[in-house]
Design a protein around this motif. Sequence first.
Motif, PDB file in Angstrom:
ATOM      1  N   TRP A  93       0.469  -1.172  -0.711  1.00  0.00           N
ATOM      2  CA  TRP A  93      -0.284   0.149  -0.269  1.00  0.00           C
ATOM      3  C   TRP A  93       0.816   0.874   0.161  1.00  0.00           C
ATOM      4  N   GLY A  94       2.010   1.246   1.153  1.00  0.00           N
ATOM      5  CA  GLY A  94       3.176   2.140   0.844  1.00  0.00           C
ATOM      6  C   GLY A  94       3.334   2.513  -0.375  1.00  0.00           C
ATOM      7  N   LEU A  95       4.082   1.294  -0.527  1.00  0.00           N
ATOM      8  CA  LEU A  95       4.860   1.743  -2.186  1.00  0.00           C
ATOM      9  C   LEU A  95       3.939   2.237  -3.423  1.00  0.00           C
ATOM     10  N   GLY A  96       2.828   1.606  -3.829  1.00  0.00           N
ATOM     11  CA  GLY A  96       2.553   2.373  -4.275  1.00  0.00           C
ATOM     12  C   GLY A  96       1.413   3.189  -4.558  1.00  0.00           C
ATOM     13  N   TRP A 134       3.750  -1.383   9.875  1.00  0.00           N
ATOM     14  CA  TRP A 134       4.604  -0.325  10.037  1.00  0.00           C
ATOM     15  C   TRP A 134       5.148  -0.106   8.360  1.00  0.00           C
ATOM     16  N   GLY A 135       5.192  -1.288   7.581  1.00  0.00           N
ATOM     17  CA  GLY A 135       5.252  -1.367   6.550  1.00  0.00           C
ATOM     18  C   GLY A 135       4.563  -0.245   5.543  1.00  0.00           C
ATOM     19  N   ALA A 136       3.789   0.554   6.099  1.00  0.00           N
ATOM     20  CA  ALA A 136       3.108   1.424   5.026  1.00  0.00           C
ATOM     21  C   ALA A 136       4.061   2.565   5.055  1.00  0.00           C
ATOM     22  N   SER A 195       1.404   8.930   4.402  1.00  0.00           N
ATOM     23  CA  SER A 195       1.439   7.015   4.761  1.00  0.00           C
ATOM     24  C   SER A 195       0.919   7.538   6.123  1.00  0.00           C
ATOM     25  N   LEU A 196       0.856   8.875   7.314  1.00  0.00           N
ATOM     26  CA  LEU A 196       0.895   8.544   8.243  1.00  0.00           C
ATOM     27  C   LEU A 196      -1.127   7.621   8.737  1.00  0.00           C
ATOM     28  N   ALA A 197      -1.028   8.580   7.546  1.00  0.00           N
ATOM     29  CA  ALA A 197      -2.775   8.186   7.796  1.00  0.00           C
ATOM     30  C   ALA A 197      -3.145   6.743   7.291  1.00  0.00           C
ATOM     31  N   LEU A 198      -2.626   5.859   5.849  1.00  0.00           N
ATOM     32  CA  LEU A 198      -2.148   4.835   5.630  1.00  0.00           C
ATOM     33  C   LEU A 198      -1.913   3.919   6.858  1.00  0.00           C
ATOM     34  N   TYR A 199      -0.793   4.739   7.543  1.00  0.00           N
ATOM     35  CA  TYR A 199      -0.435   4.031   8.878  1.00  0.00           C
ATOM     36  C   TYR A 199      -1.789   3.309   9.912  1.00  0.00           C
ATOM     37  N   PHE A 240     -11.010 -14.431   9.185  1.00  0.00           N
ATOM     38  CA  PHE A 240     -10.025 -13.899   8.710  1.00  0.00           C
ATOM     39  C   PHE A 240      -9.224 -13.907   8.436  1.00  0.00           C
ATOM     40  N   ARG A 241      -8.779 -15.331   7.227  1.00  0.00           N
ATOM     41  CA  ARG A 241      -8.041 -15.419   6.266  1.00  0.00           C
ATOM     42  C   ARG A 241      -8.123 -14.276   4.697  1.00  0.00           C
ATOM     43  N   ALA A 242      -9.540 -14.191   5.042  1.00  0.00           N
ATOM     44  CA  ALA A 242     -10.639 -13.396   3.579  1.00  0.00           C
ATOM     45  C   ALA A 242      -9.582 -11.755   3.524  1.00  0.00           C
ATOM     46  N   ASN A 243      -8.891 -11.945   4.390  1.00  0.00           N
ATOM     47  CA  ASN A 243      -8.483 -10.616   5.177  1.00  0.00           C
ATOM     48  C   ASN A 243      -7.341 -10.173   3.994  1.00  0.00           C
ATOM     49  N   ARG A 244      -6.690 -11.466   3.227  1.00  0.00           N
ATOM     50  CA  ARG A 244      -5.491 -10.755   2.313  1.00  0.00           C
ATOM     51  C   ARG A 244      -6.191 -10.096   1.158  1.00  0.00           C
ATOM     52  N   ASP A 245      -7.378 -11.006   0.624  1.00  0.00           N
ATOM     53  CA  ASP A 245      -8.125 -10.455  -0.048  1.00  0.00           C
ATOM     54  C   ASP A 245      -8.494  -9.093  -0.268  1.00  0.00           C
ATOM     55  N   ALA A 246      -9.188  -9.121   0.704  1.00  0.00           N
ATOM     56  CA  ALA A 246      -9.673  -7.990   0.714  1.00  0.00           C
ATOM     57  C   ALA A 246      -7.953  -7.026   1.147  1.00  0.00           C
ATOM     58  N   GLY A 247      -6.947  -6.970   1.423  1.00  0.00           N
ATOM     59  CA  GLY A 247      -5.706  -6.224   1.236  1.00  0.00           C
ATOM     60  C   GLY A 247      -5.347  -6.277  -0.111  1.00  0.00           C
ATOM     61  N   LEU A 248      -5.421  -7.415  -0.665  1.00  0.00           N
ATOM     62  CA  LEU A 248      -4.661  -7.256  -1.678  1.00  0.00           C
ATOM     63  C   LEU A 248      -5.769  -6.781  -3.077  1.00  0.00           C
ATOM     64  N   ILE A 249      -6.625  -6.129  -3.040  1.00  0.00           N
ATOM     65  CA  ILE A 249      -7.320  -5.548  -4.058  1.00  0.00           C
ATOM     66  C   ILE A 249      -7.307  -3.945  -3.476  1.00  0.00           C
ATOM     67  N   VAL A 250      -7.145  -3.172  -2.126  1.00  0.00           N
ATOM     68  CA  VAL A 250      -5.831  -1.967  -2.618  1.00  0.00           C
ATOM     69  C   VAL A 250      -5.142  -2.539  -2.394  1.00  0.00           C
ATOM     70  N   ALA A 251      -4.277  -3.111  -2.438  1.00  0.00           N
ATOM     71  CA  ALA A 251      -2.935  -3.165  -3.375  1.00  0.00           C
ATOM     72  C   ALA A 251      -2.158  -3.198  -4.613  1.00  0.00           C
ATOM     73  N   LEU A 252      -3.784  -4.127  -5.373  1.00  0.00           N
ATOM     74  CA  LEU A 252      -3.340  -3.430  -6.204  1.00  0.00           C
ATOM     75  C   LEU A 252      -4.172  -2.944  -7.295  1.00  0.00           C
ATOM     76  N   ALA A 253      -5.138  -1.802  -6.748  1.00  0.00           N
ATOM     77  CA  ALA A 253      -5.644  -0.674  -7.361  1.00  0.00           C
ATOM     78  C   ALA A 253      -4.253   0.888  -7.040  1.00  0.00           C
ATOM     79  N   PHE A 254      -3.091   0.420  -5.998  1.00  0.00           N
ATOM     80  CA  PHE A 254      -2.031   1.748  -5.848  1.00  0.00           C
ATOM     81  C   PHE A 254      -1.453   1.251  -6.550  1.00  0.00           C
TER      82      PHE A 254
END
Length: 321
Positions: free
Chosen positions: A57-60, A181-183, A198-202, A301-315
């Motif tokens: 997210w932070g890199l994108g 922290w990686g954000a 980046s602070l807002a993203l964090y 809980f495991r489904a949150n990988r997909d939720a986070g990937l949606i944001v990562a792909l868009a960014f």
Amino acid sequence: MSEHVSSAQSAPDGRVADATAENWVDRFCPPWSRPWLRLSRADRPAGTWLLLLPCWWGLGLAMAADPGGPRLADLWIFAGCGLGAFLMRGAGCTWNDISDRHVDGQVARTRSRPIPSGQVSVRGAAGWMVVQALIALAILLSFPAAAIWLGVLSLLPVAVYPFAKRFTWWPQVFLGLAFNWGALLAWAAHAQGFGLPSLALYAAGICWTLFYDTIYAHQDREDDALIGVKSTARLFGENTHAWLAGFLVASVALIGLAVLTVTTGLSLVLCLAGLAGFALHLAWQLRRLDIHDTDLCMRLFRANRDAGLIVALAFGLAGLV
């Protein structure tokens, strides 16, 4: 109620109770390596994804905010974050299991982990933790100075987290501080400095962690109550849905704030589309959630990988246009 016992138990083949049935460690790795990889949670990859995705997210978003566009160095930041997340999640989980070795043997879901089940000694685990951390440090040292210092500072919340459930009802906050922290780090690796987005993203990531890890903690709620371990799952109880709805709204709003401050045009459209997908995914989880169904809690809980990937792909796409 889950059976509460004090003795450590493990499956005959050493598998950990909450590992996925088809995980690569138990299927393909040499038997001698499996206890060490289980200690690193390599057989349960959801946590690695949840540590990695805020980095992406932070890199994108940093790429999308940069008028100069993506650079060749961003490929290494992307890959380095992946390797570093795997290693530091492994080192962090090893530290967590060393710290929790007396607690894990009393919880049904965790008593099969390598230390309480006797597959790995505490001394061996400590050595394994150091090996993983040193390799991760070598990767970190290839990043710009701002990112290196952030990486060093990240050790503070990592060190505190295993003990948080002993002194606060909000240990998930400490997990969020460490896991997102990686954000900050990935933004700094690209921008070679710091930025308010980046602070807002964090902060958004911390709210997201409160969302998904409260769901996760509901698996252990009864055992935690018996042994006196605190969590937001125990704190919220039957009001969990209302609290999670608040964390959902806060996370979406903070990501939106970060996006709106640094993107325009097609990049803005892509980021907002990803944010909408993220919001819908979390709303779907919340609608399905039954806090008394432990198997469902794990699946969500495991489904949150997909939720986070949606944001990562868009960014990521926004950073490339």
